[in-house]
Design an enzyme around this catalytic site. Sequence first.
Site, mmCIF file in Angstrom:
data_model
loop_
_atom_site.group_PDB
_atom_site.id
_atom_site.type_symbol
_atom_site.label_atom_id
_atom_site.label_comp_id
_atom_site.label_asym_id
_atom_site.label_seq_id
_atom_site.Cartn_x
_atom_site.Cartn_y
_atom_site.Cartn_z
ATOM 1 N N ARG A 1 -20.829 -48.572 -3.796
ATOM 2 C CA ARG A 1 -20.869 -47.101 -3.646
ATOM 3 C C ARG A 1 -20.520 -46.806 -2.195
ATOM 4 N NH1 ARG A 1 -25.245 -42.703 -5.594
ATOM 5 N NH2 ARG A 1 -24.029 -43.116 -7.451
ATOM 6 N N HIS B 1 -16.165 -41.308 -10.065
ATOM 7 C CA HIS B 1 -17.458 -41.868 -10.486
ATOM 8 C C HIS B 1 -17.304 -42.383 -11.925
ATOM 9 C CE1 HIS B 1 -21.561 -42.792 -10.331
ATOM 10 N NE2 HIS B 1 -22.124 -41.609 -10.242
ATOM 11 N N GLN C 1 -20.441 -43.260 -14.261
ATOM 12 C CA GLN C 1 -21.144 -42.077 -14.742
ATOM 13 C C GLN C 1 -20.407 -41.476 -15.933
ATOM 14 O OE1 GLN C 1 -24.119 -40.363 -13.463
ATOM 15 N NE2 GLN C 1 -23.816 -39.484 -15.497
ATOM 16 N N ASP D 1 -21.945 -30.145 -11.436
ATOM 17 C CA ASP D 1 -22.414 -31.087 -10.420
ATOM 18 C C ASP D 1 -22.754 -30.281 -9.168
ATOM 19 O OD1 ASP D 1 -22.955 -33.444 -9.037
ATOM 20 O OD2 ASP D 1 -20.855 -33.981 -8.721
ATOM 21 N N CYS E 1 -24.833 -35.152 -14.059
ATOM 22 C CA CYS E 1 -24.965 -36.546 -13.602
ATOM 23 C C CYS E 1 -26.257 -36.775 -12.835
ATOM 24 C CB CYS E 1 -23.748 -36.944 -12.770
ATOM 25 S SG CYS E 1 -23.555 -35.985 -11.252
ATOM 26 N N ARG F 1 -26.560 -44.620 -18.497
ATOM 27 C CA ARG F 1 -25.966 -45.348 -17.370
ATOM 28 C C ARG F 1 -26.223 -46.840 -17.541
ATOM 29 N NH1 ARG F 1 -25.096 -42.829 -12.504
ATOM 30 N NH2 ARG F 1 -24.050 -44.789 -12.012
HETATM 31 N N1 NVA Z 1 -20.770 -35.410 -6.570
HETATM 32 C C1 NVA Z 1 -22.035 -36.044 -6.305
HETATM 33 C C2 NVA Z 1 -22.388 -36.978 -7.403
HETATM 34 C C3 NVA Z 1 -23.711 -37.670 -7.229
HETATM 35 C C4 NVA Z 1 -24.008 -38.645 -8.319
HETATM 36 C C5 NVA Z 1 -21.949 -36.779 -4.966
HETATM 37 O O1 NVA Z 1 -20.924 -37.409 -4.719
HETATM 38 O O2 NVA Z 1 -22.884 -36.695 -4.185
HETATM 39 N N1 CP Z 2 -25.678 -39.872 -11.010
HETATM 40 C C1 CP Z 2 -25.831 -40.804 -10.065
HETATM 41 O O1 CP Z 2 -24.921 -41.545 -9.748
HETATM 42 O O2 CP Z 2 -27.087 -40.859 -9.546
HETATM 43 P P1 CP Z 2 -27.534 -41.668 -8.251
HETATM 44 O O3 CP Z 2 -26.871 -41.002 -7.061
HETATM 45 O O4 CP Z 2 -29.020 -41.536 -8.217
HETATM 46 O O5 CP Z 2 -27.088 -43.093 -8.369
#
Ligand code: NVA
Ligand code: CP
Length: 302
Positions: free
Chosen positions: A102, A129, A132, A220, A260, A288
């Site tokens: 990540r 993502h 997800q 989101d 998500c 997930r």
């Molecule tokens: N768009 C959000 C998704 C989190 C799972 C982010 O990137 O923070």
């Molecule tokens: N939806 C998602 O990826 O959650 P986290 O940021 O908690 O991993």
Amino acid sequence: MKHLLKLEDWTSEEIIEALNLADQLKYEQKHGIEHKILAGKTLGMIFEKASTRTRVSFEVGMTQLGGYPLFLSSNDLQIGRGEPVQDTARVLSRFIDGIMIRTFEQSEVEALAEYGSIPIINGLTDYCHPCQVLADLMTIRERKGKLEGLKMCFIGDGNNMMNSLIVGALRTGMSISVACPEGYEPPKNIIEFAEGFGDKFEMVKSPLEAAKNADVVLTDVWASMGQEEEKKIREAAFVGYQVNDELMAVTNDGCMVLHCLPAHRGEEITAEVFEAHADEIFEEAENRLHAQKAVLVKCMGE
Ligand code: NVA
Ligand code: CP
């Protein structure tokens, strides 16, 4: 060897195969049928951003498959002090059997794949993502019995979630309408990808127009991880881009709502809509685990 760098890299058949395997693994897990498909294998999990779901579901999933998950925070790795990702990839490839990462830049994930010699799985970048969205598609198919022919709607930012949802929906025969404020549209390459699917893709300014006759609505956060400094500007730009009762009123009967998570009630979604669809949203979170076990088997088990 297979990677999951972005959903575009997987064909429709590969996505459906992963969803089928995820359903099977979920069923077997619930019925006490164990699989040690990844016995003896180690997954390195590099996190350059925070996570609840991704970290825990990959860690538990890897354990359930008989493998070993190794949490690697970028604060503790030399990568956090400037060691090139190209070198990190070549070193880790000699110790472990796969990497879930990540991070911010998609190019970092691509570089790991280019320089390493083990499967790389994208656990979220600024661009996409994919894990997800596999869980999202799994949840829709579980509840609706199909994907083909359904209409998805996404309200909000042209961010990592919107990008992967556009690809995932179109590759599985769904149509998708997105509504985003001016200046927050998805990147050009995603729009070009979507335009290849003709009238199955629609991008509009009006949330109500996008939501009309939708079978599933997703949204989101307005400010993603790494955009904290833009929070105020974004709050102003996204006024009206909210999943609320008025929006749900124009959707099809039985329309699902997915998120998500984490969710910001009162911003992109009201507390009322969130709670009315909490069962779907937390099933999505659970999925997930199952979807990623399928990804782990596809990438590291073959
Ligand atoms: N768009 C959000 C998704 C989190 C799972 C982010 O990137 O923070
Ligand atoms: N939806 C998602 O990826 O959650 P986290 O940021 O908690 O991993």
